[in-house]
Design a protein around this motif. Structure first.
Motif, PDB file in Angstrom:
ATOM      1  N   THR A   1      -7.959   0.891 -10.533  1.00  0.00           N
ATOM      2  CA  THR A   1      -6.631   0.645 -11.336  1.00  0.00           C
ATOM      3  C   THR A   1      -6.567  -0.675 -11.693  1.00  0.00           C
ATOM      4  N   ASN A   2      -5.858  -1.086 -12.641  1.00  0.00           N
ATOM      5  CA  ASN A   2      -5.930  -2.626 -12.997  1.00  0.00           C
ATOM      6  C   ASN A   2      -4.530  -3.186 -12.379  1.00  0.00           C
ATOM      7  N   LYS A   3      -3.517  -2.085 -12.132  1.00  0.00           N
ATOM      8  CA  LYS A   3      -2.364  -2.736 -11.511  1.00  0.00           C
ATOM      9  C   LYS A   3      -2.320  -3.165 -10.118  1.00  0.00           C
ATOM     10  N   CYS A   4      -1.677  -4.463  -9.918  1.00  0.00           N
ATOM     11  CA  CYS A   4      -1.619  -5.019  -8.813  1.00  0.00           C
ATOM     12  C   CYS A   4      -0.042  -5.429  -8.420  1.00  0.00           C
TER      13      CYS A   4
ATOM     14  N   GLY B   1     -11.348  -3.968  -7.422  1.00  0.00           N
ATOM     15  CA  GLY B   1     -11.503  -4.164  -8.470  1.00  0.00           C
ATOM     16  C   GLY B   1     -10.512  -5.370  -9.151  1.00  0.00           C
ATOM     17  N   TYR B   2      -9.710  -5.378 -10.135  1.00  0.00           N
ATOM     18  CA  TYR B   2      -8.865  -6.350 -10.357  1.00  0.00           C
ATOM     19  C   TYR B   2      -7.242  -5.824 -10.100  1.00  0.00           C
ATOM     20  N   GLY B   3      -7.308  -4.588  -9.379  1.00  0.00           N
ATOM     21  CA  GLY B   3      -6.111  -4.070  -9.153  1.00  0.00           C
ATOM     22  C   GLY B   3      -6.102  -3.408  -7.737  1.00  0.00           C
TER      23      GLY B   3
ATOM     24  N   ASP C   1     -11.040  -2.240  -0.330  1.00  0.00           N
ATOM     25  CA  ASP C   1     -10.310  -3.533  -0.460  1.00  0.00           C
ATOM     26  C   ASP C   1      -9.056  -3.468  -0.926  1.00  0.00           C
ATOM     27  N   THR C   2      -8.147  -4.183  -0.033  1.00  0.00           N
ATOM     28  CA  THR C   2      -6.873  -3.794  -0.395  1.00  0.00           C
ATOM     29  C   THR C   2      -6.163  -5.362   0.110  1.00  0.00           C
ATOM     30  N   ASN C   3      -4.885  -5.512  -0.575  1.00  0.00           N
ATOM     31  CA  ASN C   3      -4.311  -6.635  -0.032  1.00  0.00           C
ATOM     32  C   ASN C   3      -3.175  -6.307   0.804  1.00  0.00           C
ATOM     33  N   GLY C   4      -3.414  -5.172   1.473  1.00  0.00           N
ATOM     34  CA  GLY C   4      -2.600  -4.834   2.777  1.00  0.00           C
ATOM     35  C   GLY C   4      -1.151  -4.752   2.423  1.00  0.00           C
ATOM     36  N   LEU C   5      -0.529  -4.313   1.219  1.00  0.00           N
ATOM     37  CA  LEU C   5       0.721  -4.150   1.117  1.00  0.00           C
ATOM     38  C   LEU C   5       1.186  -2.937   0.699  1.00  0.00           C
TER      39      LEU C   5
END
Length: 453
Positions: free
Chosen positions: A272-275, A325-327, A353-357
């Motif tokens: 996904t592109n969503k972040c 990716g960028y999401g 790969d995650t931002n951990g949120l």
């Protein structure tokens, strides 16, 4: 591979013939720097489909350039579609074959023509870093961009050029034993701004040093780049530099949407592109250049589970399958779970790969559902404390940093392998961030700012 700067008309006859027959050279940019070589560059580009050219007046020629030469240059660039850039132009205060003031004047005039025609520029800069940046800014060269040819400058110069939207091209010089300082700059060069060249017949790389250079020798330079750029193979260097060149010189549209992509024998899934973060160092928040090592990592819609599985093929072919990716992949939790399950059933290894949120929008119990499906969580910690995290990652949630810490702890508690990562962005204390990661029980990996992929 694309040699973005060579002088085909100066090659020996047999070297030129070899070069033009080399099927590994997808495109060649031959460069004219005075009236004679400009004519030769245009002629060669029109004789061969895969040869294009850049034309301009080298700083060594500045004292010889007259007003009619500018009009002639503009006319040629307008009439000949194989002209993809103006240059090489710029400043050379090392040899000073032309008056410094006149060099600046000729440089400025050519930038003005490039802006009028909408063409990128090829810049030669030697012992003139401050002056080059000043002129590029004053003449608004960022409106057309270009490439810093045969780059040998400082990190600060490279960064300033990239900030102006320029690409950085490296030659065989990076293979020389005494070029260690330059190799350190290479390691920090944004991968989406990286180009490669020979400057043939000059600057032969170390394994063939002393011989006349030729475009087939570009492979020696590519091999060194692959060693210097993190997580990169020779094939990655070949692809990323070629796609960057296509974008800059408008050779072929390189912005093909990418669902899955391979880097260094790892298969990446662009779920996904969503972040739900707005990190200051991220390309989606800056110039929105989504080129990652030769792949345009952006999609107009979220791909389906079926599409992704079809593209993966046999996951055992790869070292690992990475959701990246960028999401934020956990935003599509159900799709992530289904694909990971399929990959594991086929004998593959999974990293996310995650931002951990994830716990900000899903119950923490959902993490258990991924046990046995995800081998490694790579969590973007990015800071040693809340204050730095809020400044760098710019979360919407007031307790985001605490939630990342909580995710790392919970993932470790559930038996997952966890690698905390951080980008060496301005103001981030990497040593303290590593200390925090290890105090939580996680591994740590530092990432170079702007070296993506």
């Amino acid at each position: 591979m694309i040699d973005t700067h060579c002088h085909l008309d100066l090659l020996k006859k047999e070297d030129l013939e070899e070069t033009l027959k080399d099927e590994g050279l997808e495109c060649l940019i031959t460069v004219g720097y005075d009236r004679k070589t400009i004519k030769n560059a245009i002629r060669l580009s029109e004789e061969k489909d895969h040869v294009f050219c850049a034309i301009g007046f080298h700083p060594h020629e500045a004292d010889k350039v007259r007003e009619e030469d500018f009009e002639w240059l503009k006319e040629l660039a307008t009439k000949h579609p194989k002209v993809k850039a103006l240059g090489e132009m710029g400043l050379d205060f090392y040899k000073e074959y032309s008056d410094r003031k006149r060099q600046e004047e000729v440089f400025r005039r050519q930038i003005a023509i490039a802006r009028e025609l909408g063409l990128p520029i090829v810049v030669h800069s030697r012992d003139a870093e401050e002056e080059t940046i000043r002129i590029l800014r004053e003449e608004k060269a960022y409106e057309v961009g270009g490439v810093m040819h045969c780059f040998t400058g400082s990190y600060e110069f490279m960064k300033a050029c990239v900030d102006l939207g320029f690409y950085i091209s490296y030659s065989g010089i990076i293979t020389y034993p005494n070029a260690q300082a330059l190799r350190e700059v290479v390691k920090k060069t944004p991968t989406y701004r990286l180009l490669i060249e020979t400057d043939a017949p000059f600057l032969a790389p170390q394994p063939v040093r002393g011989k006349p250079n030729k475009p087939p020798y570009i492979r020696h330079t590519a091999e060194i780049l692959a060693q210097l750029i993190p997580n990169s193979s020779f094939e990655d260097v070949e692809r990323m530099t070629s796609e960057n060149a296509k974008l800059l010189f408008n050779l072929i549209n390189g912005k093909k949407e990418t669902i899955t992509y391979v880097i260094n024998n790892k298969l990446y899934i662009n779920l996904t592109n969503k972040c739900n973060l707005h990190c200051a160092f991220c390309q989606r928040e800056r110039e929105r250049n989504f080129m990652v090592k030769g792949y345009w990592v952006w999609v107009s819609r979220d791909p389906s589970v079926e599409e992704i599985i079809k593209e993966i093929g046999n996951p055992k072919k790869y070292e690992e399958v990475v959701f990246c990716g960028y999401g934020e992949p956990t935003l599509r939790f159900s799709a992530l779970k289904e694909i990971a399950k399929w990959v594991k059933e086929k004998g593959g290894r999974v990293r996310v790969d995650t931002n951990g949120l994830m716990f900000t929008f899903l119950p923490r119990e959902k993490l258990k559902e991924l046990k046995g499906l995800v081998d490694v969580w790579s969590v973007s910690l990015n800071a040693p404390d809340k204050e730095t995290y809020d400044r760098v990652c710019r979360p919407a949630q007031a307790n985001a940093f605490e939630m990342v810490i909580d995710f790392i702890k919970e993932a470790l508690k559930e038996g997952f392998e966890v690698v905390a990562t951080a980008v060496d962005y301005d103001g981030v204390d990497m040593e303290k961030t590593e200390e925090l990661a290890k105090s939580l029980g996680a591994k740590f990996r530092g990432r170079v700012y702007e070296v993506v992929g």
